[in-house]
Structures are given as structure tokens and as C-alpha cells.
Design a protein around this motif. Structure first.
Motif, mmCIF file in Angstrom:
data_model
loop_
_atom_site.group_PDB
_atom_site.id
_atom_site.type_symbol
_atom_site.label_atom_id
_atom_site.label_comp_id
_atom_site.label_asym_id
_atom_site.label_seq_id
_atom_site.Cartn_x
_atom_site.Cartn_y
_atom_site.Cartn_z
ATOM 1 N N PRO A 21 0.831 -1.334 -0.051
ATOM 2 C CA PRO A 21 -0.105 0.119 -0.089
ATOM 3 C C PRO A 21 0.722 1.095 -0.220
ATOM 4 C CG PRO A 21 -0.852 -1.503 1.711
ATOM 5 C CD PRO A 21 0.308 -2.219 1.492
ATOM 6 N N MET A 22 0.170 2.257 -0.825
ATOM 7 C CA MET A 22 0.969 3.470 -1.056
ATOM 8 C C MET A 22 0.527 3.911 0.022
ATOM 9 S SD MET A 22 2.434 3.562 -4.987
ATOM 10 C CE MET A 22 2.527 5.476 -4.857
ATOM 11 N N ASN A 23 0.876 4.142 0.943
ATOM 12 C CA ASN A 23 0.291 4.972 2.014
ATOM 13 C C ASN A 23 2.444 5.611 3.192
ATOM 14 O OD1 ASN A 23 -0.868 6.627 4.499
ATOM 15 N ND2 ASN A 23 -0.578 4.835 5.527
ATOM 16 N N LEU A 24 2.193 6.722 2.280
ATOM 17 C CA LEU A 24 3.840 7.028 2.461
ATOM 18 C C LEU A 24 3.971 8.776 3.332
ATOM 19 C CD1 LEU A 24 4.585 6.257 -1.490
ATOM 20 C CD2 LEU A 24 4.933 5.148 0.531
ATOM 21 N N ARG A 25 5.014 8.156 3.984
ATOM 22 C CA ARG A 25 5.786 9.968 5.247
ATOM 23 C C ARG A 25 6.896 10.238 4.219
ATOM 24 N NH1 ARG A 25 2.632 12.178 8.407
ATOM 25 N NH2 ARG A 25 4.883 13.139 8.828
ATOM 26 N N SER A 26 7.055 9.265 3.518
ATOM 27 C CA SER A 26 8.480 9.834 2.408
ATOM 28 C C SER A 26 9.071 8.641 1.285
ATOM 29 C CB SER A 26 10.089 9.474 3.464
ATOM 30 O OG SER A 26 10.105 8.260 4.013
ATOM 31 N N PHE A 27 9.712 9.070 0.207
ATOM 32 C CA PHE A 27 9.601 8.258 -0.356
ATOM 33 C C PHE A 27 10.968 8.856 -1.636
ATOM 34 C CE2 PHE A 27 6.749 11.109 -2.222
ATOM 35 C CZ PHE A 27 7.315 12.166 -3.593
ATOM 36 N N THR A 28 11.529 7.434 -2.377
ATOM 37 C CA THR A 28 12.836 8.785 -3.279
ATOM 38 C C THR A 28 11.632 7.101 -4.969
ATOM 39 O OG1 THR A 28 13.752 8.135 -1.994
ATOM 40 C CG2 THR A 28 14.531 7.895 -4.237
ATOM 41 N N LYS A 86 22.835 13.839 -10.395
ATOM 42 C CA LYS A 86 23.382 15.381 -10.316
ATOM 43 C C LYS A 86 22.009 15.809 -9.667
ATOM 44 C CE LYS A 86 26.343 16.379 -13.896
ATOM 45 N NZ LYS A 86 26.425 17.096 -14.960
ATOM 46 N N ARG A 87 22.703 16.210 -8.014
ATOM 47 C CA ARG A 87 21.413 16.388 -7.352
ATOM 48 C C ARG A 87 21.071 18.333 -7.193
ATOM 49 N NH1 ARG A 87 19.740 15.409 -1.509
ATOM 50 N NH2 ARG A 87 18.595 16.965 -0.481
ATOM 51 N N SER A 88 19.642 18.338 -7.236
ATOM 52 C CA SER A 88 19.183 19.839 -7.869
ATOM 53 C C SER A 88 19.617 20.350 -6.107
ATOM 54 C CB SER A 88 17.610 20.115 -7.663
ATOM 55 O OG SER A 88 17.016 19.348 -5.942
ATOM 56 N N LEU A 89 19.053 21.617 -6.079
ATOM 57 C CA LEU A 89 19.238 22.288 -4.179
ATOM 58 C C LEU A 89 17.427 21.445 -3.723
ATOM 59 C CD1 LEU A 89 17.365 25.823 -4.517
ATOM 60 C CD2 LEU A 89 16.881 23.564 -6.665
ATOM 61 N N SER A 90 17.412 21.225 -2.844
ATOM 62 C CA SER A 90 16.752 21.215 -1.591
ATOM 63 C C SER A 90 15.661 21.891 -1.902
ATOM 64 C CB SER A 90 16.939 20.658 -0.646
ATOM 65 O OG SER A 90 17.932 19.895 -0.127
ATOM 66 N N LYS A 91 14.275 21.754 -1.628
ATOM 67 C CA LYS A 91 13.224 22.547 -1.466
ATOM 68 C C LYS A 91 12.723 22.785 -0.336
ATOM 69 C CE LYS A 91 12.820 24.732 -5.902
ATOM 70 N NZ LYS A 91 12.119 25.161 -7.413
ATOM 71 N N ILE A 92 11.317 23.168 0.607
ATOM 72 C CA ILE A 92 10.501 22.468 1.840
ATOM 73 C C ILE A 92 9.607 22.750 0.998
ATOM 74 C CG2 ILE A 92 9.996 23.036 3.655
ATOM 75 C CD1 ILE A 92 12.634 22.420 4.244
ATOM 76 N N TYR A 93 8.466 21.164 1.116
ATOM 77 C CA TYR A 93 7.602 21.304 0.014
ATOM 78 C C TYR A 93 6.028 20.769 1.429
ATOM 79 C CZ TYR A 93 4.344 19.873 -2.918
ATOM 80 O OH TYR A 93 3.152 18.993 -4.084
ATOM 81 N N ARG A 94 5.179 20.493 1.556
ATOM 82 C CA ARG A 94 4.426 19.988 2.426
ATOM 83 C C ARG A 94 4.602 19.268 3.374
ATOM 84 N NH1 ARG A 94 -0.422 20.063 1.663
ATOM 85 N NH2 ARG A 94 -1.331 17.597 0.525
ATOM 86 N N LYS A 95 5.123 19.528 4.403
ATOM 87 C CA LYS A 95 6.058 18.853 5.448
ATOM 88 C C LYS A 95 4.619 18.556 6.262
ATOM 89 C CE LYS A 95 8.617 20.523 9.430
ATOM 90 N NZ LYS A 95 9.495 21.411 10.198
ATOM 91 N N GLY A 96 5.123 17.382 6.704
ATOM 92 C CA GLY A 96 3.711 16.635 7.676
ATOM 93 C C GLY A 96 2.239 16.213 6.596
ATOM 94 N N HIS A 97 2.690 15.416 5.751
ATOM 95 C CA HIS A 97 1.645 15.198 4.638
ATOM 96 C C HIS A 97 2.008 14.061 4.983
ATOM 97 C CE1 HIS A 97 -1.087 15.212 1.245
ATOM 98 N NE2 HIS A 97 -0.631 14.361 0.052
ATOM 99 N N THR A 98 0.896 12.694 4.358
ATOM 100 C CA THR A 98 0.987 11.853 3.943
ATOM 101 C C THR A 98 0.568 11.581 2.392
ATOM 102 O OG1 THR A 98 1.070 11.556 6.222
ATOM 103 C CG2 THR A 98 0.126 9.565 4.839
#
Length: 221
Positions: free
Chosen positions: A43-50, A129-141
Motif C-alpha cells: 500500500p502506498m501510504n507514504l510519509r517519505s519516498f524516492t 546530479k542533485r538539485s537544490l533542496s526545497k521545503i514542500y508539504r511538511k507533515g503530509h501523508t
């Protein structure tokens, strides 16, 4: 729409003279009928992913292009886009996070996106090659119970496709993990090393349901 064809990619990779053989999907034309459904391993109940994939398209600059779609009945839970202006983006049930990066083209690109709910950190990788980091949807599931679609943008649970948003090109090696992988692991995957396969979507073992005129070919990495 032609009946779905179910394809199992079970242990398709073999080592031959240092190469890896793998299945690939070719979407040749703009349509509202051609798509592939991937069946997740869990199940795709995700609080983090790659999420990683290899992709090539010649639609650069013409219009927006859907690269990956995961939708539940009421929400676009996780959609990845090539925007009209060439930026890459992903949406988690709301406004997107966007990255200004070199445009996708006919040359194969290894694309990964990472996101963590606790910190909100989101990033994108192109060919290791990695991009810069951004803050997005903190606390979301990301919610479970949806469908994963390649080739179309579902505006309902599985339908309301628009040919003007369809994917045209080649896409394969789609893998997803329920954690944020280390940069070195993502770089190893880009280089073709035998890193751990996705535990949510595993291109070597996942079930694919082919709908319409999507060509399935075999190639070497």
C-alpha cells in the motif's frame, strides 16, 4: 480501448557480458487511450519516498507532459510533470514544487525525486546530479488505495484522460522506495549498479497492465 494486457516483469534482468537486459515501454502517439497501470507491491501510504525512472521524450517546449501519476478516488496523490516552460515538478494533493533544470529530450535521462514528510525536504536528481533542496508539504501523508498510471493524467480514479497531456516517448526502470535513498545510492542506480530494488514499485517484478497501443520492447542498460 482494447482489453488490458497483463505483463509480469519477473526477473527480467540478466547479466550478459556486463550488460543488463530490461523491459521498456514506448508510447508512440498522443492519445487518450494508451496507458500502463503499475500494481504496487505494498500500500502506498507514504510519509517519505524516492521515485526513479528512465525517460526520453521529444515533446520539449510544446506542452506539459505527465511522467508519473498516482491517484486515489478524490485526489492526485503524486503526479510528476514536465511543465510547459520545461521545469520539472511533482504534486502531492495540491500545489506543486517546481525545479528549473535542463529540459528532458530525446536522449535518455535518469530522473529521481525524493521527499520526506518530517522535514519537508524535496529534491530532484537528473543523471545522478542533485538539485537544490526545497521545503514542500511538511507533515503530509500520501494516501493508499489509488492507482499508478504511466502515460496519462487521470482526472478521475481511472479515466478522463486528455491526449494533450499524454506522455509520448520511452519510459522504463520505474522504481519506488518508501524511504529517501542516500545520494550515493541514487548515483549508483544511475550508473547501472545492482542497488536494492524498489520496495513499493520494483520494475523487475511489478505487474504491468498494458492498455491500448503501448509497445513493450527489450533493451540493454
Amino acid at each position: 480501448m482494447s482489453p488490458a494486457v497483463i505483463l509480469f516483469l519477473i526477473v527480467v534482468s540478466t547479466t550478459l557480458a556486463g550488460s543488463v537486459t530490461i523491459k521498456t515501454l514506448v508510447f508512440s502517439t498522443e492519445t487518450s487511450t494508451n496507458y500502463v497501470e503499475m500494481i504496487p507491491q505494498r500500500p502506498m501510504n507514504l510519509r517519505s519516498f524516492t521515485l526513479c525512472m528512465r525517460v526520453a521524450t521529444e515533446l520539449s517546449g510544446r506542452r506539459e507532459v505527465i511522467l508519473f501519476a498516482y491517484r486515489t478516488r478524490n485526489y492526485d496523490e503524486l503526479h510528476v510533470w514536465r511543465e510547459l516552460d520545461g521545469r520539472l515538478s511533482f504534486y502531492l494533493a495540491g500545489d506543486p514544487v517546481l525545479f528549473k533544470v535542463p529540459e528532458l529530450g530525446a536522449l535518455q535521462t535518469h530522473l529521481c525525486i525524493t521527499w520526506d514528510s518530517t522535514s519537508g525536504l524535496a529534491a530532484l536528481f537528473l543523471d545522478g546530479k542533485r538539485s537544490l533542496s526545497k521545503i514542500y508539504r511538511k507533515g503530509h501523508t500520501v494516501r493508499a488505495g489509488g492507482r499508478v498510471i504511466l502515460g496519462q493524467d487521470p482526472d478521475s480514479f481511472l479515466g478522463d484522460f486528455d491526449s494533450d497531456q499524454s506522455f509520448v516517448g520511452e519510459i522504463f526502470d520505474v522504481n519506488m522506495w518508501d524511504t529517501v535513498l542516500a545520494d550515493s545510492v541514487i548515483q549508483g542506480i544511475f550508473a547501472g549498479k545492482r542497488e536494492p530494488r524498489g520496495n513499493v514499485l520494483d520494475w523487475e517484478r511489478t505487474e504491468l497492465r498494458i492498455n491500448g497501443d503501448v509497445k513493450v520492447a527489450t533493451r540493454e542498460l
